[in-house]
Design a protein around this motif. Structure first.
Motif, PDB file in Angstrom:
ATOM      1  N   ILE A 127       0.820  -1.211   0.000  1.00  0.00           N
ATOM      2  CA  ILE A 127       0.000   0.000   0.000  1.00  0.00           C
ATOM      3  C   ILE A 127       0.858   1.267   0.000  1.00  0.00           C
ATOM      4  N   PHE A 128       1.836   1.346   0.913  1.00  0.00           N
ATOM      5  CA  PHE A 128       2.549   2.593   1.134  1.00  0.00           C
ATOM      6  C   PHE A 128       3.828   2.769   0.317  1.00  0.00           C
ATOM      7  N   PHE A 129       4.351   1.710  -0.275  1.00  0.00           N
ATOM      8  CA  PHE A 129       5.615   1.809  -0.994  1.00  0.00           C
ATOM      9  C   PHE A 129       5.520   1.273  -2.415  1.00  0.00           C
ATOM     10  N   SER A 130       4.355   1.377  -3.039  1.00  0.00           N
ATOM     11  CA  SER A 130       4.160   0.820  -4.377  1.00  0.00           C
ATOM     12  C   SER A 130       4.423   1.807  -5.500  1.00  0.00           C
ATOM     13  N   SER A 131       4.708   3.065  -5.168  1.00  0.00           N
ATOM     14  CA  SER A 131       4.983   4.022  -6.236  1.00  0.00           C
ATOM     15  C   SER A 131       6.014   5.043  -5.774  1.00  0.00           C
ATOM     16  N   VAL A 132       6.647   5.657  -6.769  1.00  0.00           N
ATOM     17  CA  VAL A 132       7.610   6.734  -6.529  1.00  0.00           C
ATOM     18  C   VAL A 132       7.059   7.967  -7.236  1.00  0.00           C
ATOM     19  N   GLU A 133       6.920   9.045  -6.488  1.00  0.00           N
ATOM     20  CA  GLU A 133       6.337  10.271  -7.037  1.00  0.00           C
ATOM     21  C   GLU A 133       7.419  11.270  -7.428  1.00  0.00           C
ATOM     22  N   SER A 134       7.239  11.884  -8.607  1.00  0.00           N
ATOM     23  CA  SER A 134       8.107  12.966  -9.073  1.00  0.00           C
ATOM     24  C   SER A 134       7.218  14.104  -9.549  1.00  0.00           C
ATOM     25  N   ARG A 135       7.651  15.331  -9.285  1.00  0.00           N
ATOM     26  CA  ARG A 135       6.891  16.513  -9.710  1.00  0.00           C
ATOM     27  C   ARG A 135       7.768  17.383 -10.606  1.00  0.00           C
ATOM     28  N   TYR A 136       7.139  17.963 -11.637  1.00  0.00           N
ATOM     29  CA  TYR A 136       7.862  18.756 -12.629  1.00  0.00           C
ATOM     30  C   TYR A 136       7.105  20.035 -12.955  1.00  0.00           C
ATOM     31  N   GLU A 137       7.866  21.045 -13.310  1.00  0.00           N
ATOM     32  CA  GLU A 137       7.328  22.268 -13.894  1.00  0.00           C
ATOM     33  C   GLU A 137       7.738  22.259 -15.354  1.00  0.00           C
ATOM     34  N   CYS A 138       6.764  22.426 -16.246  1.00  0.00           N
ATOM     35  CA  CYS A 138       7.037  22.345 -17.681  1.00  0.00           C
ATOM     36  C   CYS A 138       6.682  23.663 -18.360  1.00  0.00           C
ATOM     37  N   SER A 139       7.644  24.233 -19.070  1.00  0.00           N
ATOM     38  CA  SER A 139       7.437  25.469 -19.826  1.00  0.00           C
ATOM     39  C   SER A 139       7.381  25.118 -21.302  1.00  0.00           C
ATOM     40  N   GLY A 140       6.359  25.640 -21.967  1.00  0.00           N
ATOM     41  CA  GLY A 140       6.232  25.330 -23.388  1.00  0.00           C
ATOM     42  C   GLY A 140       5.078  26.067 -24.024  1.00  0.00           C
ATOM     43  N   THR A 141       4.516  25.455 -25.053  1.00  0.00           N
ATOM     44  CA  THR A 141       3.431  26.098 -25.787  1.00  0.00           C
ATOM     45  C   THR A 141       2.235  25.160 -25.908  1.00  0.00           C
ATOM     46  N   PHE A 142       1.065  25.793 -25.899  1.00  0.00           N
ATOM     47  CA  PHE A 142      -0.181  25.104 -26.199  1.00  0.00           C
ATOM     48  C   PHE A 142      -0.567  25.418 -27.629  1.00  0.00           C
ATOM     49  N   SER A 143      -0.980  24.414 -28.357  1.00  0.00           N
ATOM     50  CA  SER A 143      -1.509  24.611 -29.711  1.00  0.00           C
ATOM     51  C   SER A 143      -2.951  24.135 -29.700  1.00  0.00           C
ATOM     52  N   LYS A 144      -3.848  25.023 -30.112  1.00  0.00           N
ATOM     53  CA  LYS A 144      -5.257  24.658 -30.208  1.00  0.00           C
ATOM     54  C   LYS A 144      -5.786  25.262 -31.492  1.00  0.00           C
ATOM     55  N   LYS A 145      -6.207  24.380 -32.370  1.00  0.00           N
ATOM     56  CA  LYS A 145      -6.589  24.767 -33.726  1.00  0.00           C
ATOM     57  C   LYS A 145      -5.397  25.461 -34.360  1.00  0.00           C
ATOM     58  N   GLU A 146      -5.483  26.746 -34.656  1.00  0.00           N
ATOM     59  CA  GLU A 146      -4.352  27.413 -35.308  1.00  0.00           C
ATOM     60  C   GLU A 146      -3.670  28.419 -34.396  1.00  0.00           C
ATOM     61  N   ALA A 147      -4.122  28.496 -33.129  1.00  0.00           N
ATOM     62  CA  ALA A 147      -3.529  29.446 -32.188  1.00  0.00           C
ATOM     63  C   ALA A 147      -2.512  28.739 -31.293  1.00  0.00           C
ATOM     64  N   THR A 148      -1.453  29.459 -30.941  1.00  0.00           N
ATOM     65  CA  THR A 148      -0.481  28.927 -29.995  1.00  0.00           C
ATOM     66  C   THR A 148      -0.269  29.958 -28.897  1.00  0.00           C
ATOM     67  N   SER A 149       0.038  29.456 -27.685  1.00  0.00           N
ATOM     68  CA  SER A 149       0.315  30.358 -26.575  1.00  0.00           C
ATOM     69  C   SER A 149       1.345  29.716 -25.662  1.00  0.00           C
ATOM     70  N   LYS A 150       2.218  30.565 -25.108  1.00  0.00           N
ATOM     71  CA  LYS A 150       3.216  30.078 -24.159  1.00  0.00           C
ATOM     72  C   LYS A 150       2.545  29.929 -22.799  1.00  0.00           C
ATOM     73  N   ASP A 151       2.961  28.882 -22.067  1.00  0.00           N
ATOM     74  CA  ASP A 151       2.353  28.644 -20.759  1.00  0.00           C
ATOM     75  C   ASP A 151       3.261  27.744 -19.927  1.00  0.00           C
ATOM     76  N   VAL A 152       2.948  27.638 -18.663  1.00  0.00           N
ATOM     77  CA  VAL A 152       3.640  26.751 -17.732  1.00  0.00           C
ATOM     78  C   VAL A 152       2.599  25.808 -17.148  1.00  0.00           C
ATOM     79  N   ILE A 153       2.930  24.514 -17.112  1.00  0.00           N
ATOM     80  CA  ILE A 153       2.058  23.542 -16.467  1.00  0.00           C
ATOM     81  C   ILE A 153       2.884  22.749 -15.457  1.00  0.00           C
ATOM     82  N   PHE A 154       2.193  22.068 -14.575  1.00  0.00           N
ATOM     83  CA  PHE A 154       2.846  21.240 -13.575  1.00  0.00           C
ATOM     84  C   PHE A 154       2.334  19.816 -13.728  1.00  0.00           C
ATOM     85  N   ILE A 155       3.257  18.862 -13.614  1.00  0.00           N
ATOM     86  CA  ILE A 155       2.855  17.460 -13.702  1.00  0.00           C
ATOM     87  C   ILE A 155       3.380  16.695 -12.486  1.00  0.00           C
ATOM     88  N   LYS A 156       2.631  15.668 -12.123  1.00  0.00           N
ATOM     89  CA  LYS A 156       3.048  14.739 -11.081  1.00  0.00           C
ATOM     90  C   LYS A 156       3.004  13.351 -11.695  1.00  0.00           C
TER      91      LYS A 156
END
Length: 135
Positions: free
Chosen positions: A25-54
């Motif tokens: 239960i308590f030791f079955s996974s290892v967690e890592s957290r990241y900050e990601c800088s990049g761009t979002f593309s949606k249809k024909e628009a792009t924008s710079k943004d920061v997201i966080f992942i775990k």
């Protein structure tokens, strides 16, 4: 065998089972957290943004009951969260998928070699470089 030996043996087996269950239960996974800088593309628009992942990477014994190598959570600050229920390790790459029936399929990848994330999110297609956060 005497009653005391039987009870002692059953107690020891119960203790061993409890310890193994707690480890699973308590030791079955290892967690890592990241900050990601990049761009979002949606249809024909792009924008710079920061997201966080775990990323939760599962230990080898989780394969006994789950086909996934882990799970991934995404936070787009001020816009929301997303969850990807299945990671598959292929060399230095984590292929990111979902297993829920209506969303099933490959949604992106994370490269641990280049720290690059390419991921389809509710905010559009994100492409960026990630840096590990100290926790």
């Amino acid at each position: 065998m005497t009653r005391v030996k039987v009870l002692t043996t059953l107690g020891a087996l119960g203790l061993i089972a409890t310890v193994l269950f707690a480890v699973a239960i308590f030791f079955s996974s290892v967690e890592s957290r990241y900050e990601c800088s990049g761009t979002f593309s949606k249809k024909e628009a792009t924008s710079k943004d920061v997201i966080f992942i775990k990323i939760n990477r599962y230990r080898w014994w989780v394969k006994l009951w789950s086909p996934s190598d882990g799970a991934l959570w995404v936070e787009i600050p001020g816009r929301g969260f997303d969850y990807y229920s299945s990671l598959t390790t292929v060399g230095d790459q984590l292929q990111i998928s979902r297993t829920d029936e209506e969303l099933k399929g490959l949604w992106g990848y994370y490269s641990s070699l280049s720290n690059t994330l390419v991921l389809e999110t509710f905010g559009g297609m994100f492409t960026g470089q990630c840096s590990k956060l100290k926790t």
